[in-house]
Design a protein around this motif. Structure first.
Motif, short mmCIF file in Angstrom:
data_model
loop_
_atom_site.label_atom_id
_atom_site.label_comp_id
_atom_site.label_asym_id
_atom_site.label_seq_id
_atom_site.Cartn_x
_atom_site.Cartn_y
_atom_site.Cartn_z
N LEU A 139 0.83 -1.21 0.00
CA LEU A 139 0.00 0.00 0.00
C LEU A 139 0.86 1.25 0.00
CD1 LEU A 139 -2.79 -1.01 2.55
CD2 LEU A 139 -2.94 -0.96 0.05
N LEU A 140 1.95 1.21 0.78
CA LEU A 140 2.84 2.36 0.87
C LEU A 140 3.49 2.66 -0.48
CD1 LEU A 140 3.77 4.22 3.25
CD2 LEU A 140 5.86 2.85 3.30
N ARG A 141 3.94 1.61 -1.15
CA ARG A 141 4.59 1.81 -2.45
C ARG A 141 3.61 2.33 -3.49
NH1 ARG A 141 9.67 0.18 -3.17
NH2 ARG A 141 10.66 -0.97 -1.46
N ALA A 142 2.38 1.84 -3.46
CA ALA A 142 1.37 2.35 -4.39
C ALA A 142 1.10 3.83 -4.13
CB ALA A 142 0.09 1.53 -4.25
N ASP A 143 1.02 4.19 -2.86
CA ASP A 143 0.80 5.59 -2.52
C ASP A 143 2.00 6.44 -2.93
OD1 ASP A 143 -1.00 7.48 -1.50
OD2 ASP A 143 0.04 7.55 0.42
N GLU A 145 3.96 5.97 -5.50
CA GLU A 145 3.89 6.22 -6.94
C GLU A 145 2.90 7.34 -7.25
OE1 GLU A 145 6.04 4.83 -9.11
OE2 GLU A 145 6.88 3.98 -7.26
N ARG A 146 1.80 7.35 -6.51
CA ARG A 146 0.81 8.41 -6.70
C ARG A 146 1.38 9.77 -6.33
NH1 ARG A 146 -2.68 11.17 -3.70
NH2 ARG A 146 -2.03 10.10 -1.79
N ILE A 147 2.10 9.83 -5.22
CA ILE A 147 2.69 11.10 -4.78
C ILE A 147 3.79 11.56 -5.75
CG2 ILE A 147 3.98 12.25 -2.94
CD1 ILE A 147 1.05 11.69 -2.26
N LEU A 148 4.60 10.63 -6.23
CA LEU A 148 5.62 10.98 -7.21
C LEU A 148 4.98 11.64 -8.43
CD1 LEU A 148 7.83 7.77 -7.03
CD2 LEU A 148 8.62 10.08 -6.52
N ASP A 149 3.88 11.09 -8.89
CA ASP A 149 3.19 11.66 -10.05
C ASP A 149 2.60 13.03 -9.71
OD1 ASP A 149 2.01 11.37 -12.79
OD2 ASP A 149 0.14 11.42 -11.65
N LEU A 150 1.99 13.14 -8.54
CA LEU A 150 1.35 14.39 -8.13
C LEU A 150 2.36 15.53 -8.07
CD1 LEU A 150 -1.11 15.95 -6.95
CD2 LEU A 150 -0.42 15.09 -4.69
N VAL A 151 3.55 15.26 -7.53
CA VAL A 151 4.57 16.30 -7.36
C VAL A 151 5.42 16.49 -8.61
CG1 VAL A 151 6.44 17.08 -5.83
CG2 VAL A 151 4.53 15.81 -4.88
N GLY A 152 5.25 15.61 -9.60
CA GLY A 152 5.98 15.75 -10.85
C GLY A 152 7.37 15.16 -10.81
#
Length: 266
Positions: A139-143, A145-152
């Protein structure tokens, strides 16, 4: 406390309440009965001259300092006496003026570090790779990846942090703080060291992140352009006291603020 009462239930609308906080180091009075609030979803800036006490109140909220007097509440809970590492449990995260990245780790690894404080499997379960710890890590790794995308940061996720320019490193620290899943995110001089284009990009990105993550932001910042372009509310400090607050337009037109801090900068 700023709250509404509905059907006998107190609804707290302030994410952060600083109530008559004072801070003294020996004979030096750093903060003097400082009070202010940050509302849910609000982007609030603390401005003022060097030595006004802005970083000191940041350190009190994030529990690096213990106030000499007064109370600090987050989401209605008194956190004045908790230990620094417990702040994340109360959904508070922050960045610092000086970067504190793990430069030999990749961007992804740095960002994931911000999320481990919210896991619950424990050290022993993690060592033996229990089912619970494996599930949490997935779950942490999936989150992450989402944060990496959000922050660019997706395109540089596998690059060691040390190999990236300063502006990107600032984003890594931001992403790591967001990974803690805070409700209150505190940013200490986020524009420091950035050029004008980078400041504009960061201003836009911070608004996107605050909306996407339902965050309240509290920032200390000297870059008045960022303050005006980003903030909903501004608190002005001088000599450890609050001397004004209001919208960016209100405070930049306030004669007391101009005399104490802005001068000819506008």
């Amino acid at each position: 406390m700023d709250a509404a009462v509905a059907a006998g239930v107190v609804l707290v609308t302030a994410v952060l309440e600083v109530d008559a906080v004072s801070l003294r180091f020996g004979g030096l009075q750093v903060l003097r009965e400082l009070s202010f609030e940050v509302q849910a979803g609000q982007i609030c800036a603390l401005i003022g001259p060097n030595g006004a006490g802005k970083t000191s109140i940041f350190n009190c909220v994030s529990r690096l300092y213990r106030p000499s007097a007064g109370r600090i509440r987050v989401n209605g809970v008194d956190i004045t006496s908790i230990r620094p590492h417990q702040a994340v449990k109360h959904r508070v995260a922050r960045t610092f003026q000086n970067l504190a990245l793990f430069t030999s780790l990749t961007v992804r690894e740095n960002v994931l570090c911000g999320g481990y404080g919210r896991t619950s499997a424990g050290m022993i379960a993690g060592m033996f790779r229990s089912r619970g710890s494996r599930h949490e890590e997935q779950l942490l790794r999936a989150d992450g990846e989402r944060i990496l995308d959000l922050v660019g940061l997706t395109d540089v996720a596998d690059v060691p942090a040390a190999e990236l320019p300063f502006g990107i490193q600032k984003r890594i620290e931001l992403a790591r703080a967001v990974m803690a899943r805070p409700k209150l995110l505190m940013l200490d001089e986020p524009a420091n060291g950035l050029d004008s284009d980078e400041v504009g990009e960061l201003t836009t990105k911070l608004r996107e992140i605050a909306a996407a993550e339902s965050l309240s932001l509290l920032l200390v910042e000297h870059h008045i352009g960022m303050v005006v372009g980003l903030s909903d509310h501004v608190i002005v400090m001088d000599l450890g006291r609050k001397i004004a607050e209001g919208t960016p337009d209100e405070v930049t037109r306030n004669p007391t603020v101009v005399d104490a801090y802005l001068g000819d900068s506008l």
